[in-house]
Design a protein around this motif. Sequence first.
Motif, PDB file in Angstrom:
ATOM      1  N   ILE A   1      -0.600  -1.155   7.956  1.00 33.70           N
ATOM      2  CA  ILE A   1      -1.499  -1.877   7.055  1.00 33.70           C
ATOM      3  C   ILE A   1      -1.802  -1.024   5.822  1.00 33.70           C
ATOM      4  O   ILE A   1      -1.815  -1.517   4.697  1.00 33.70           O
ATOM      5  N   GLU A   2      -2.035   0.275   6.025  1.00 37.25           N
ATOM      6  CA  GLU A   2      -2.258   1.187   4.890  1.00 37.25           C
ATOM      7  C   GLU A   2      -1.065   1.148   3.939  1.00 37.25           C
ATOM      8  O   GLU A   2      -1.233   1.120   2.719  1.00 37.25           O
ATOM      9  N   TYR A   3       0.139   1.160   4.501  1.00 34.81           N
ATOM     10  CA  TYR A   3       1.345   1.124   3.678  1.00 34.81           C
ATOM     11  C   TYR A   3       1.407  -0.151   2.848  1.00 34.81           C
ATOM     12  O   TYR A   3       1.688  -0.110   1.643  1.00 34.81           O
ATOM     13  N   THR A   4       1.143  -1.292   3.478  1.00 34.54           N
ATOM     14  CA  THR A   4       1.240  -2.559   2.745  1.00 34.54           C
ATOM     15  C   THR A   4       0.210  -2.636   1.626  1.00 34.54           C
ATOM     16  O   THR A   4       0.514  -3.125   0.541  1.00 34.54           O
ATOM     17  N   ILE A   5      -0.993  -2.137   1.887  1.00 34.07           N
ATOM     18  CA  ILE A   5      -2.026  -2.132   0.842  1.00 34.07           C
ATOM     19  C   ILE A   5      -1.627  -1.190  -0.290  1.00 34.07           C
ATOM     20  O   ILE A   5      -1.801  -1.510  -1.466  1.00 34.07           O
ATOM     21  N   ALA A   6      -1.044  -0.042   0.058  1.00 36.84           N
ATOM     22  CA  ALA A   6      -0.591   0.912  -0.963  1.00 36.84           C
ATOM     23  C   ALA A   6       0.512   0.310  -1.833  1.00 36.84           C
ATOM     24  O   ALA A   6       0.650   0.676  -3.005  1.00 36.84           O
ATOM     25  N   GLN A   7       1.302  -0.609  -1.273  1.00 35.55           N
ATOM     26  CA  GLN A   7       2.355  -1.277  -2.036  1.00 35.55           C
ATOM     27  C   GLN A   7       1.802  -2.364  -2.953  1.00 35.55           C
ATOM     28  O   GLN A   7       2.532  -2.934  -3.758  1.00 35.55           O
ATOM     29  N   GLY A   8       0.513  -2.686  -2.794  1.00 37.75           N
ATOM     30  CA  GLY A   8      -0.089  -3.749  -3.590  1.00 37.75           C
ATOM     31  C   GLY A   8       0.140  -5.138  -3.003  1.00 37.75           C
ATOM     32  O   GLY A   8      -0.071  -6.145  -3.678  1.00 37.75           O
ATOM     33  N   TRP A   9       0.592  -5.184  -1.744  1.00 34.38           N
ATOM     34  CA  TRP A   9       0.841  -6.462  -1.093  1.00 34.38           C
ATOM     35  C   TRP A   9      -0.465  -7.056  -0.584  1.00 34.38           C
ATOM     36  O   TRP A   9      -1.428  -6.349  -0.324  1.00 34.38           O
TER      37      TRP A   9
END
Length: 110
Positions: free
Chosen positions: A31-39
């Motif tokens: 989830i952290e990764y997806t938020i960092a991608q701006g998704w």
Amino acid sequence: MSDIQNFKPVQKYETFSYLPEMNADQVRRQIEYTIAQGWNPAVEYSEKEHAMSNYWYMWKLPMFGEQSVEAVLSEIEQCRRANPGMMVRFLAYDNYAQSQGTAFVVDRGR
């Protein structure tokens, strides 16, 4: 011939389904990764017998612009409690590609 094993098909769902089930920390990191991608995160749920369908029930609206991992995890937990025994999956929509960036099951609805 006795050492040959029977093939037992196992139901697989979405990204990561061929790997062992993720623990809470691994889900958090995804989830952290997806938020960092701006998704944009979203949560969906379905009955086990309909899990292979393209259409799952959407849990509220996608969380457009959400930056808090805790808020997303809270929505996942609320969905689990409101729909016991159902499968719950996390999705993240990529605005640039205008498609899903990722989708994976976080609860197989035991």
